[in-house]
Design an enzyme around this catalytic site. Structure first.
Site: not given
Length: 210
Positions: A115, A133
């Site tokens: 991420k 997320d």
């Protein structure tokens, strides 16, 4: 899916990273700090942090306890301080003090997962990346954009690959931003605002609380 994204484009015409940064190193640090906290909270501590430690050499030579004092309010500050010092030292030792531009190299850095790497690639270097997320996970699940929407513990990497297969690479970064905006402003975790959601006409979860 694409029709719904066209609506999100109209609702959120400006897609951007909410973290404040001036260069790839600052974005990398800010993104590491953003785990389990808000971008607003991160933005409140990074001005002092970057003033004292403006580059990898400075941060790599810092005492983690001094960094902890600055970032205390973001939570998990002990681990994050260790990660910041460690990744800064690695940037100096292995990458000539510059932030690398590949997923493989970025994820070698302490505290950096896919991420964070995707955030840096897409926003610092304009290299296609799709950060997944909690907002992205929630919104794509409620919209049934992914096959594992029933899963209580979906795999972010699987989500990344499945969504990216449906959109051209040039859309990935802004798509993530718009899904995050939508999750923050309308498709809330506990009580989504379905009555005022621009996607309510086609969303299979409209009116149903998760």
């Amino acid at each position: 899916m694409h029709a719904e994204y066209d609506i999100l484009r109209e609702v959120y015409p400006e897609a951007y990273c909410a973290l404040h940064f001036h260069n790839p190193f600052e974005l990398l640090v800010a993104t590491v700090l953003s785990a389990q906290t808000t971008d607003k909270r991160v933005n409140s501590v990074t001005p002092e942090l970057f003033e004292r430690y403006p580059d990898p050499a400075a941060m790599g030579g810092a005492n983690p306890l001094d960094i902890e004092d600055i970032i205390h309010s973001v939570g998990f500050y002990h681990a994050k301080a260790e990660h910041l010092v460690g990744l800064s030292r690695m940037l100096v030792d292995d990458f000539q003090g510059t932030v690398p531009k590949t997923m493989e190299e970025l994820t070698q850095l302490p505290g950096v997962g896919r991420k964070t790497a995707n955030v840096v690639l897409g926003n610092a270097f304009r290299i296609p990346g799709f950060p997944v997320d909690t907002h992205v996970t929630r919104v794509t699940g409620r919209l049934r954009w992914r096959t594992d929407w029933r899963s209580t513990h979906p795999d972010p990497v699987k989500i990344e690959h499945e969504i990216c297969d449906c959109f051209p690479p040039e859309d990935w970064t802004d798509l993530s931003h718009r899904l995050i905006f939508h999750g923050r402003q309308t498709c809330h975790a506990r009580k989504p605002d379905c009555l005022n959601c621009p996607l309510s006409a086609t969303c299979p979860s409209a009116g149903i609380l998760d």
